[in-house]
Design a protein around this motif. Structure first.
Motif, mmCIF file in Angstrom:
data_model
loop_
_atom_site.group_PDB
_atom_site.id
_atom_site.type_symbol
_atom_site.label_atom_id
_atom_site.label_comp_id
_atom_site.label_asym_id
_atom_site.label_seq_id
_atom_site.Cartn_x
_atom_site.Cartn_y
_atom_site.Cartn_z
ATOM 1 N N ALA A 142 0.821 -1.212 0.000
ATOM 2 C CA ALA A 142 0.000 0.000 0.000
ATOM 3 C C ALA A 142 0.856 1.263 0.000
ATOM 4 O O ALA A 142 0.512 2.235 -0.671
ATOM 5 C CB ALA A 142 -0.925 0.005 1.216
ATOM 6 N N ALA A 143 1.982 1.249 0.726
ATOM 7 C CA ALA A 143 2.795 2.455 0.895
ATOM 8 C C ALA A 143 3.275 3.052 -0.428
ATOM 9 O O ALA A 143 3.107 4.260 -0.656
ATOM 10 C CB ALA A 143 3.976 2.159 1.818
ATOM 11 N N PRO A 144 3.884 2.275 -1.333
ATOM 12 C CA PRO A 144 4.343 2.900 -2.583
ATOM 13 C C PRO A 144 3.206 3.425 -3.444
ATOM 14 O O PRO A 144 3.361 4.426 -4.138
ATOM 15 C CB PRO A 144 5.103 1.762 -3.288
ATOM 16 C CG PRO A 144 4.612 0.515 -2.675
ATOM 17 C CD PRO A 144 4.258 0.861 -1.270
ATOM 18 N N LEU A 145 2.046 2.770 -3.399
ATOM 19 C CA LEU A 145 0.914 3.224 -4.207
ATOM 20 C C LEU A 145 0.296 4.493 -3.637
ATOM 21 O O LEU A 145 -0.225 5.319 -4.385
ATOM 22 C CB LEU A 145 -0.134 2.115 -4.303
ATOM 23 C CG LEU A 145 0.324 0.852 -5.033
ATOM 24 C CD1 LEU A 145 -0.797 -0.170 -5.087
ATOM 25 C CD2 LEU A 145 0.801 1.182 -6.443
ATOM 26 N N ILE A 146 0.338 4.647 -2.317
ATOM 27 C CA ILE A 146 -0.125 5.906 -1.719
ATOM 28 C C ILE A 146 0.761 7.058 -2.199
ATOM 29 O O ILE A 146 0.268 8.151 -2.515
ATOM 30 C CB ILE A 146 -0.112 5.811 -0.182
ATOM 31 C CG1 ILE A 146 -1.204 4.837 0.297
ATOM 32 C CG2 ILE A 146 -0.318 7.185 0.448
ATOM 33 C CD1 ILE A 146 -1.179 4.583 1.784
#
Length: 299
Positions: A224-228
């Protein structure tokens, strides 16, 4: 008699050392077993909590509905389609590049050269870089520099960079496992190097390559972190129709639900986790079936 006594004393000392080693071995084995059992227990508790809270909320309307401010009307369709789009593009980009890089490093590169050593060291180091760093890289390069905006393609390219080191390293190990006699037999029959790679090396290495790819794609599916960082939205009320559309994915949608104050959204998030697990297990099952198929051909 003195020699016999010395021999007897030495045998007693050796026996004591053996007993101490056995005790240490049993202690170490018990610690590892308890660690595994504790991990399994925690996992079972989490799964029980997720299934007990989420099973009541999963129905056809939940799968086919868009997100909503009301937990009773909230659905997961846009996040599910966004995840399929993102993971599909990620696999299409990362697998050919990763396997191709591994083939170059193992079959064509000069392994005694400085370039090869620097490249392999950096690939191994990149596998341990936190995912948020790849997210910042994707934001700087794909979103802003290449003007791809906050699109599915930006997210897929970012996840591709994230999982490339894992695919490359696992593919290298799979290629190394190919017996040298198979290659020499192919060369003896007059095959070129590329025909040997395509017809002998790759078919033999595909099960190992798929194993590493399964792990890499599974990691990408739960990120989730890189896509956020590259702009995946927490709320999308439409279905993406192309790689340049805005998007959201299941992990971000689940995170958005868990941050809501209403208690019902916690149950909706549990239902979303169940959908993500089904998607993940389905992708893994498909890859395992392909791996076993190629393994049977080799055997």
């Amino acid at each position: 008699m003195a020699n016999d006594k010395q021999i007897s004393d030495l045998s007693l000392i050796d026996q004591k050392r053996i007993n101490i080693r056995k005790i240490k071995n049993n202690i170490f084995y018990s610690i590892l077993l308890l660690s595994i059992l504790f991990s399994i227990l925690v996992l079972c508790i989490l799964l029980y909590q997720i299934f007990s809270e989420g099973i009541k909320w999963i129905d056809w309307d939940f799968i086919t509905s868009m997100p909503s401010r009301s937990p009773e009307k909230a659905g997961i369709l846009s996040a599910l389609v966004g995840s399929i789009w993102t993971i599909g593009l990620t696999a299409l980009i990362a697998l050919p590049v990763g396997v191709g890089t591994a083939i170059y490093l193992e079959e064509y590169a000069n392994k005694k050269g400085i370039f090869y050593k620097l490249l392999t060291i950096n690939i191994a180091n990149l596998a341990g870089v936190p995912s948020i760093v790849y997210g910042m890289l994707g934001l700087a390069v794909f979103v802003r520099f290449m003007n791809l905006e906050r699109s599915i393609l930006s997210g897929a390219l970012t996840l591709s960079i994230l999982i490339l080191p894992t695919i490359i390293v696992s593919s290298q190990e799979a290629l190394k496992s190919v017996p040298l006699s198979l290659k020499e037999g192919s060369f003896a029959l007059g095959m070129t190097k590329w025909r040997t790679i395509a017809g002998v090396t790759l078919p033999f290495a595909i099960p190992g390559i798929l194993t590493g790819s399964i792990l890499a794609i599974s990691r990408a599916m739960g990120e989730a972190a890189p896509l956020i960082m590259v702009g995946a939205a927490g709320y999308i009320a439409f279905l993406p129709s192309g790689p340049l559309d805005s998007f959201t994915v299941l992990p971000i949608q689940i995170f958005n639900w868990t941050s809501r104050p209403q208690a019902e959204f916690q149950n909706v998030a549990a239902a979303g986790i169940m959908v993500l697990m089904v998607l993940l297990l389905s992708a893994n099952a498909a890859a395992i079936i392909l791996r076993n198929k190629y393994q049977k051909k080799i055997d």
